[in-house]
Design a protein around this motif. Structure first.
Motif, PDB file in Angstrom:
ATOM      1  N   ASN A  71      40.183  40.518  44.673  1.00  0.00           N
ATOM      2  CA  ASN A  71      40.644  40.264  43.157  1.00  0.00           C
ATOM      3  C   ASN A  71      42.033  40.403  43.100  1.00  0.00           C
ATOM      4  N   THR A  72      42.684  41.490  43.711  1.00  0.00           N
ATOM      5  CA  THR A  72      44.189  41.684  43.816  1.00  0.00           C
ATOM      6  C   THR A  72      44.841  40.669  44.476  1.00  0.00           C
ATOM      7  N   VAL A 116      48.300  40.069  35.215  1.00  0.00           N
ATOM      8  CA  VAL A 116      47.834  40.259  36.798  1.00  0.00           C
ATOM      9  C   VAL A 116      48.679  41.300  37.689  1.00  0.00           C
ATOM     10  N   THR A 173      50.024  36.023  31.221  1.00  0.00           N
ATOM     11  CA  THR A 173      48.844  36.196  31.984  1.00  0.00           C
ATOM     12  C   THR A 173      49.207  36.609  33.226  1.00  0.00           C
ATOM     13  N   SER A 202      50.097  34.478  41.243  1.00  0.00           N
ATOM     14  CA  SER A 202      51.501  34.636  40.648  1.00  0.00           C
ATOM     15  C   SER A 202      52.396  33.955  41.508  1.00  0.00           C
ATOM     16  N   LYS A 248      39.524  41.182  33.736  1.00  0.00           N
ATOM     17  CA  LYS A 248      40.723  40.588  32.937  1.00  0.00           C
ATOM     18  C   LYS A 248      41.573  39.586  33.529  1.00  0.00           C
ATOM     19  N   ARG A 249      41.275  39.723  35.040  1.00  0.00           N
ATOM     20  CA  ARG A 249      42.270  38.798  35.702  1.00  0.00           C
ATOM     21  C   ARG A 249      41.650  37.451  35.917  1.00  0.00           C
ATOM     22  N   GLY A 255      48.057  44.823  36.962  1.00  0.00           N
ATOM     23  CA  GLY A 255      46.858  45.222  37.245  1.00  0.00           C
ATOM     24  C   GLY A 255      46.666  45.758  38.536  1.00  0.00           C
ATOM     25  N   GLY A 284      44.903  37.489  42.798  1.00  0.00           N
ATOM     26  CA  GLY A 284      46.161  37.555  41.661  1.00  0.00           C
ATOM     27  C   GLY A 284      47.341  37.433  42.025  1.00  0.00           C
ATOM     28  N   THR A 292      40.335  35.211  43.296  1.00  0.00           N
ATOM     29  CA  THR A 292      40.219  36.254  42.046  1.00  0.00           C
ATOM     30  C   THR A 292      38.828  36.253  41.603  1.00  0.00           C
TER      31      THR A 292
END
Length: 324
Positions: free
Chosen positions: A293-294, A263, A259, A301, A110-111, A266, A297, A140
């Protein structure tokens, strides 16, 4: 809640409240839905009941004077029909994917929504994003691929459903912001139209997919359990809270801000996903991919925050070009 005015939309406190409440509701909803679906697999029926509960609550709230939101207008309903269709497609695919995808991987997939939002903006004439944004999005997406390679419970069908959900989430986020800005609709009004317009579509789906009437028979049996009844009621309450805060955040801030909040929340959800509800077998590649991935994200941001900070201090929506 009354219709949002320009002053309210520009309020920093309202913007912060909208973002934080959406993040909290979104995080809680993932775990609650997963808990329900572990005991009750009929995701379409669950979504139908959540939407019915939302529509009835707003309708009776308006009749009893708790909100001064406008009643149903066919002209507005026609404009918001695409929003409703994309929203329900997003939630339907997301719920279905949760049955086969563990929570950390679901959140990682979903990210990818910011990537889809940026692509949609690029093809709509917004131009090329900054290098930081491009690199963070690549990081990501790369994290998702690495994590998938180490996912012992890899489910191609579940992954496909989650990716399809990303596409529909992107479309409805952009459409919600456009509807809220152009028609002056409040988040409660969009919620009501969305729920009302959803019901015929969802009723058709639960009949066409064969969920009805067995899903209701099973629900009655399951409801005899206090534990199941509690999490089912929680899913209704949090479904309403999530819808409200999501639409509020998108209208007050922007689709891209929504969004970004998704992120960031998450990060916590991924950590909790390893220890709550089960279903996660730890593998080095999987953990490495989720960390990458994190990180992507969070970097994304930060890049968007810096980008907005450098602009002229005037509230300009991230998708305002859609209105020109």
């Amino acid at each position: 809640m009354d219709k949002l005015t320009d002053a309210e939309a520009a309020s920093p406190s309202l913007s912060l409240f909208a973002a934080l409440s959406y993040g909290a509701a979104s995080m809680a909803m993932v775990f609650i839905n997963k808990a329900v679906l572990m005991e009750y697999s009929h995701s379409m029926t669950l979504l139908t009941m959540q939407q019915l509960a939302t529509a009835l609550l707003i309708h009776f709230g308006r009749r009893m004077g708790y909100t001064r939101s406008r009643g149903l207008e066919m002209s507005t309903a026609k404009k918001l029909l695409p929003v409703s269709l994309f929203y329900n497609a997003n939630v339907a695919f997301a719920l279905a994917s949760l049955k086969g995808v563990n929570i950390p991987m679901y959140i990682a997939i979903k990210r990818l929504t910011p990537l889809a939002v940026l692509i949609a903006g690029f093809f709509s004439g917004k131009g090329k994003p900054s290098m930081q944004v491009i690199l963070s999005v690549i990081l990501t997406a790369g994290g998702v691929v690495i994590a998938a390679l180490g996912d012992f419970s890899f489910d191609l069908f579940g992954y496909s459903l989650a990716l399809t959900s990303v596409f529909f989430q992107t479309m409805y986020l952009v459409l919600v912001e456009k509807s809220g800005a152009e028609d002056g609709l409040s988040s409660i009004e969009i919620m009501f139209y969305n729920s009302f317009l959803s019901l015929p579509f969802l009723l058709f789906l639960i009949i066409a997919t064969g969920e009805f009437p067995n899903s209701f028979s099973l629900l009655l049996v399951k409801s005899k359990s206090i534990h199941f009844l509690v999490i089912l009621i929680l899913s209704f309450v949090m479904g309403i809270a999530l819808n409200f805060t999501m639409f509020l955040c998108t209208i007050v801030n922007s689709a891209l801000t929504t969004t970004i909040v998704g992120v960031l929340k998450g990060v916590g959800s991924t950590t909790l996903g390893f220890v709550l509800l089960g279903g996660v077998q730890v593998h080095g590649l999987n953990v490495t991919g989720l960390v990458i991935n994190t990180a992507g994200g969070v970097w994304y941001s930060y890049a968007k925050y810096q980008q907005r900070k450098s602009k002229v201090p005037k509230r300009v929506s991230d998708v305002e070009t859609y209105h020109k």
